[in-house]
Design an enzyme around this catalytic site. Structure first.
Site, PDB file in Angstrom:
ATOM      1  N   LYS A  88       0.800  -1.097  -0.074  1.00  0.00           N
ATOM      2  CA  LYS A  88      -0.078   0.141  -0.084  1.00  0.00           C
ATOM      3  C   LYS A  88       0.795   1.407  -0.129  1.00  0.00           C
ATOM      4  O   LYS A  88       0.575   2.152  -0.782  1.00  0.00           O
ATOM      5  CB  LYS A  88      -0.827   0.000   1.238  1.00  0.00           C
ATOM      6  CG  LYS A  88      -1.323   1.308   1.690  1.00  0.00           C
ATOM      7  CD  LYS A  88      -2.311   1.158   3.060  1.00  0.00           C
ATOM      8  CE  LYS A  88      -2.287   2.527   3.491  1.00  0.00           C
ATOM      9  NZ  LYS A  88      -1.166   3.117   4.425  1.00  0.00           N
ATOM     10  N   ASN A  89       2.033   1.163   0.740  1.00  0.00           N
ATOM     11  CA  ASN A  89       2.654   2.344   0.934  1.00  0.00           C
ATOM     12  C   ASN A  89       3.704   2.864  -0.118  1.00  0.00           C
ATOM     13  O   ASN A  89       4.472   3.758   0.110  1.00  0.00           O
ATOM     14  CB  ASN A  89       3.418   2.371   2.492  1.00  0.00           C
ATOM     15  CG  ASN A  89       2.109   2.620   3.371  1.00  0.00           C
ATOM     16  OD1 ASN A  89       1.105   2.819   3.055  1.00  0.00           O
ATOM     17  ND2 ASN A  89       2.704   2.411   4.566  1.00  0.00           N
ATOM     18  N   ARG A 106      -3.432  10.493   2.824  1.00  0.00           N
ATOM     19  CA  ARG A 106      -2.415  11.730   2.975  1.00  0.00           C
ATOM     20  C   ARG A 106      -1.584  11.462   1.656  1.00  0.00           C
ATOM     21  O   ARG A 106      -0.752  12.554   1.452  1.00  0.00           O
ATOM     22  CB  ARG A 106      -1.303  11.080   4.254  1.00  0.00           C
ATOM     23  CG  ARG A 106      -2.012  11.194   5.471  1.00  0.00           C
ATOM     24  CD  ARG A 106      -0.957  10.910   6.501  1.00  0.00           C
ATOM     25  NE  ARG A 106       0.257  11.843   6.592  1.00  0.00           N
ATOM     26  CZ  ARG A 106       0.053  12.823   7.118  1.00  0.00           C
ATOM     27  NH1 ARG A 106      -0.876  13.434   7.579  1.00  0.00           N
ATOM     28  NH2 ARG A 106       0.875  13.734   6.878  1.00  0.00           N
ATOM     29  N   CYS A 116      -4.506   7.816   9.067  1.00  0.00           N
ATOM     30  CA  CYS A 116      -4.884   7.202  10.274  1.00  0.00           C
ATOM     31  C   CYS A 116      -4.607   8.442  11.558  1.00  0.00           C
ATOM     32  O   CYS A 116      -3.683   9.138  11.352  1.00  0.00           O
ATOM     33  CB  CYS A 116      -4.091   6.081  10.837  1.00  0.00           C
ATOM     34  SG  CYS A 116      -4.743   4.814   9.594  1.00  0.00           S
ATOM     35  N   ASP A 127       4.340   0.059  12.086  1.00  0.00           N
ATOM     36  CA  ASP A 127       3.085  -0.437  11.547  1.00  0.00           C
ATOM     37  C   ASP A 127       3.037  -2.009  11.930  1.00  0.00           C
ATOM     38  O   ASP A 127       2.127  -2.671  11.999  1.00  0.00           O
ATOM     39  CB  ASP A 127       3.201  -0.472   9.848  1.00  0.00           C
ATOM     40  CG  ASP A 127       2.884   1.301   9.827  1.00  0.00           C
ATOM     41  OD1 ASP A 127       2.016   1.874   9.802  1.00  0.00           O
ATOM     42  OD2 ASP A 127       4.225   1.833   9.311  1.00  0.00           O
ATOM     43  N   VAL A 136       8.074   6.645  16.731  1.00  0.00           N
ATOM     44  CA  VAL A 136       7.684   7.274  15.464  1.00  0.00           C
ATOM     45  C   VAL A 136       6.528   8.030  15.633  1.00  0.00           C
ATOM     46  O   VAL A 136       6.497   9.151  15.041  1.00  0.00           O
ATOM     47  CB  VAL A 136       7.671   6.020  14.205  1.00  0.00           C
ATOM     48  CG1 VAL A 136       7.238   6.821  12.999  1.00  0.00           C
ATOM     49  CG2 VAL A 136       8.917   5.115  14.238  1.00  0.00           C
TER      50      VAL A 136
HETATM   51  N1  EPU Z   1       6.447  14.389  10.350  1.00  0.00           N
HETATM   52  C1  EPU Z   1       6.559  15.718  10.741  1.00  0.00           C
HETATM   53  N2  EPU Z   1       6.399  16.479   9.794  1.00  0.00           N
HETATM   54  C2  EPU Z   1       6.249  16.355   8.445  1.00  0.00           C
HETATM   55  C3  EPU Z   1       6.266  14.737   8.229  1.00  0.00           C
HETATM   56  C4  EPU Z   1       6.205  13.988   9.439  1.00  0.00           C
HETATM   57  O1  EPU Z   1       6.739  16.002  12.062  1.00  0.00           O
HETATM   58  O2  EPU Z   1       6.195  17.027   7.723  1.00  0.00           O
HETATM   59  C5  EPU Z   1       6.592  13.265  11.490  1.00  0.00           C
HETATM   60  C6  EPU Z   1       5.204  12.405  11.999  1.00  0.00           C
HETATM   61  O3  EPU Z   1       4.354  13.437  12.475  1.00  0.00           O
HETATM   62  C7  EPU Z   1       5.696  11.343  12.238  1.00  0.00           C
HETATM   63  C8  EPU Z   1       7.009  11.077  11.802  1.00  0.00           C
HETATM   64  O4  EPU Z   1       7.497  12.257  11.299  1.00  0.00           O
HETATM   65  O5  EPU Z   1       5.856  11.412  13.798  1.00  0.00           O
HETATM   66  C9  EPU Z   1       7.149  10.137  10.876  1.00  0.00           C
HETATM   67  O6  EPU Z   1       6.355  10.173   9.839  1.00  0.00           O
HETATM   68  P1  EPU Z   1       6.559   9.889   8.207  1.00  0.00           P
HETATM   69  O7  EPU Z   1       6.437  11.209   7.377  1.00  0.00           O
HETATM   70  O8  EPU Z   1       7.716   9.103   8.163  1.00  0.00           O
HETATM   71  O9  EPU Z   1       5.315   9.134   7.920  1.00  0.00           O
HETATM   72  P2  EPU Z   1       4.271   9.090   6.731  1.00  0.00           P
HETATM   73  O10 EPU Z   1       4.790   9.334   5.430  1.00  0.00           O
HETATM   74  O11 EPU Z   1       3.132  10.176   6.638  1.00  0.00           O
HETATM   75  C10 EPU Z   1       4.151   6.597   6.027  1.00  0.00           C
HETATM   76  C11 EPU Z   1       3.057   5.562   5.945  1.00  0.00           C
HETATM   77  C12 EPU Z   1       2.572   5.221   7.310  1.00  0.00           C
HETATM   78  C13 EPU Z   1       4.000   4.730   8.250  1.00  0.00           C
HETATM   79  C14 EPU Z   1       4.867   5.627   8.222  1.00  0.00           C
HETATM   80  C15 EPU Z   1       6.239   5.412   8.807  1.00  0.00           C
HETATM   81  C16 EPU Z   1       2.044   6.091   3.917  1.00  0.00           C
HETATM   82  C17 EPU Z   1       0.711   6.536   3.120  1.00  0.00           C
HETATM   83  N3  EPU Z   1       2.063   6.173   5.073  1.00  0.00           N
HETATM   84  O12 EPU Z   1       3.461   7.673   6.575  1.00  0.00           O
HETATM   85  O13 EPU Z   1       1.868   4.003   7.209  1.00  0.00           O
HETATM   86  O14 EPU Z   1       3.698   4.665   9.346  1.00  0.00           O
HETATM   87  O15 EPU Z   1       5.196   6.282   6.761  1.00  0.00           O
HETATM   88  O16 EPU Z   1       6.870   3.951   8.367  1.00  0.00           O
HETATM   89  O17 EPU Z   1       3.015   5.732   3.354  1.00  0.00           O
HETATM   90  C18 EPU Z   1      -0.261   2.591   7.806  1.00  0.00           C
HETATM   91  O18 EPU Z   1       0.120   2.201   6.555  1.00  0.00           O
HETATM   92  O19 EPU Z   1      -1.026   2.552   8.550  1.00  0.00           O
HETATM   93  C19 EPU Z   1       0.611   4.073   8.125  1.00  0.00           C
HETATM   94  C20 EPU Z   1       0.046   4.910   8.831  1.00  0.00           C
END
Ligand code: EPU
Length: 441
Positions: free
Chosen positions: A27-28, A101, A125, A316, A338
């Protein structure tokens, strides 16, 4: 509002899950590869695509921008023709606001193709604040003007195009790394991105971009170097397997005393998970076709884990595993580094009979942004405790799947409400539960 009966799953728990299921692409990764197709005025073909709601959200968003998208769900093939891209109607884009997102990742590709982008309010989420400050800062550094004042979302423009820049991420964010890659590949000049994330899904995105004509290298210290090129072409690519879904079913096997062969699961992306699975007392066997996970009988053992960016233990993976840890003999500790708020899902587990206590302190040694802050981001799980079925409301994707596992492991009936949330990331989970002999309707 009356509840949709299809949104409730009635589960009779206490039966081991036994059998074979097939897991498709991640998915990601898939959603990001679909966005990458926007960068090239041609046809791209993505294979091994799972039938999940996120794929439809991204398809709809692409179509609103004039892109042709064909989703062959049965065969897992998505064909995207981005020869034509046009600005979408703000009101139309807004109908997708809150669904995912991914829209923020449209910024760079749309700015390259159209000179501007409109991004609706984001969903995803509720597991923490989930800010997008790194994304916006990256876009600004690459030369974009970001207007957050628009009432429905964010308006991004770059009349003079994007240009290479030196960017450092304060935390290795998956999304902000992908944002930079998608925006920098066509930017003029060189971009250096340090402090980046290097999850396997990101590296598969790099493979897609390289197939399209991009020049991207990565140093051992997690620095990406991107040399902007003038144009990119469409790609054909097969997605890597969803290692989160594979680990979720592995945890389900452990929690229900079952035996599940996860066809499609691959070892390299799961090494860290497999180590923990073995330490807890689970057995696994890696084959060319997938990985078999089973509970060998006897006691499960407690573990101490800390979630982290790759190659650490994925955040995750944490939620489904916690359900299995309620059945381990002794005290397990999970330090979540995280997301600040990813233990909300434990409350229903406690109501089902689990003994889980949450702490604001860091119960681990990894550097953690939540130290001395007011977030309950460490959990202590004491087991084994029998679980008893009950009514549960699904809070988020992974937490929801964990509740489903708990209901399947518990004695007696459970009604799991809001089950459609699980369709966001677990393709045909009802069909898979049936194949594994679960008792539900
Ligand atoms: N963060 C910031 N500022 C930003 C971006 C992120 O402070 O501009 C912080 C977040 O608040 C968090 C941390 O950085 O505390 C990590 O966030 P990240 O950006 O890595 O997560 P994401 O890209 O929003 C993706 C996956 C998530 C997965 C995370 C970590 C997708 C669509 N989502 O999220 O997947 O948990 O990476 O591996 O790729 C899921 O599949 O259920 C899911 C939540």
């Amino acid at each position: 509002m009356a509840e949709n009966p299809d949104d409730v799953l009635h589960v009779e728990g206490g039966k081991p899950l036994n059998g074979t299921i097939k897991v498709r692409g991640a998915k990601n990764f898939v959603s990001k590869a679909m966005v990458a197709a926007l960068l090239a005025p041609g046809k791209s073909v993505l294979k091994n695509v799972p039938e999940i709601r996120d794929v439809h959200v991204v398809s709809d968003l692409l179509r609103l921008h004039g892109v042709d998208v064909d989703v062959d769900g049965a065969n897992g093939i998505v064909t995207i023709d981005a020869s034509r891209v046009q600005l979408a109607d703000v009101a139309d884009v807004d109908t997708l606001s809150g669904s995912s997102r991914i829209p923020i990742l449209f910024s760079g590709p749309l700015v390259h193709r159209l000179g501007e982008a409109f991004i609706p309010a984001l969903g995803g989420c509720a597991i923490g604040g989930r800010p997008i400050d790194f994304h916006l800062e990256t876009l600004r550094k690459l030369g974009a003007t970001v207007d957050k004042e628009h009432k429905d979302g964010i308006h991004i423009t770059a009349p003079n195009g994007l240009h290479g820049a030196k960017i450092h991420l304060p935390y290795p964010s998956v999304g902000a790394t992908e944002q930079t890659l998608l925006a920098a590949v066509l930017a003029e000049g060189k971009t250096e991105l340090s402090g980046a994330a290097t999850e396997p899904e990101i590296m598969d995105l790099v493979c897609v971009l390289q197939k399209m004509g991009a020049i991207i290298s990565v140093d051992v210290d997690r620095t990406f170097r991107i040399e902007g090129v003038k144009e990119l072409q469409g790609y054909t690519h097969t997605s890597l397997t969803d290692r989160i879904e594979a680990a979720s079913w592995a945890s389900a096997a452990l929690a229900t005393h079952g035996d599940i062969f996860v066809k499609g699961a691959t070892q390299p992306e799961m090494i860290t998970f497999l180590n923990v699975f073995r330490k807890v007392g689970g057995k696994f066997e890696v084959t060319d076709k997938g990985i078999r996970f089973w509970h060998p009988g006897g006691d499960l053992k407690p573990v101490a884990i800390e979630t982290d960016v790759h190659p650490g233990f994925m955040t995750d993976w944490q939620q489904p595993l916690v359900v299995a840890l309620t059945q381990a003999n002794g005290l397990s500790i999970v330090h979540e580094t995280v997301y600040e708020n990813r233990f909300g899902f434990t409350k229903p587990l406690v109501e089902m009979g689990a003994t889980i206590q949450l702490y604001r302190e860091c119960l681990g040694s990894l550097p953690c942004r939540f130290r001395q802050r007011n977030y309950k981001h460490s959990a202590v799980i004491f087991g084994p405790t029998p679980l008893t079925g009950r009514d549960i409301d699904v809070p988020d994707l992974r937490g929801g799947f964990s509740h489903l596992i708990a209901a399947l492991a518990a004695s007696g009936p459970s009604d799991v409400h809001g089950i459609s949330l699980i369709d966001r990331g677990y393709a045909d989970f009802r069909g898979k539960l049936e194949a594994l002999g679960a008792d539900f309707d």
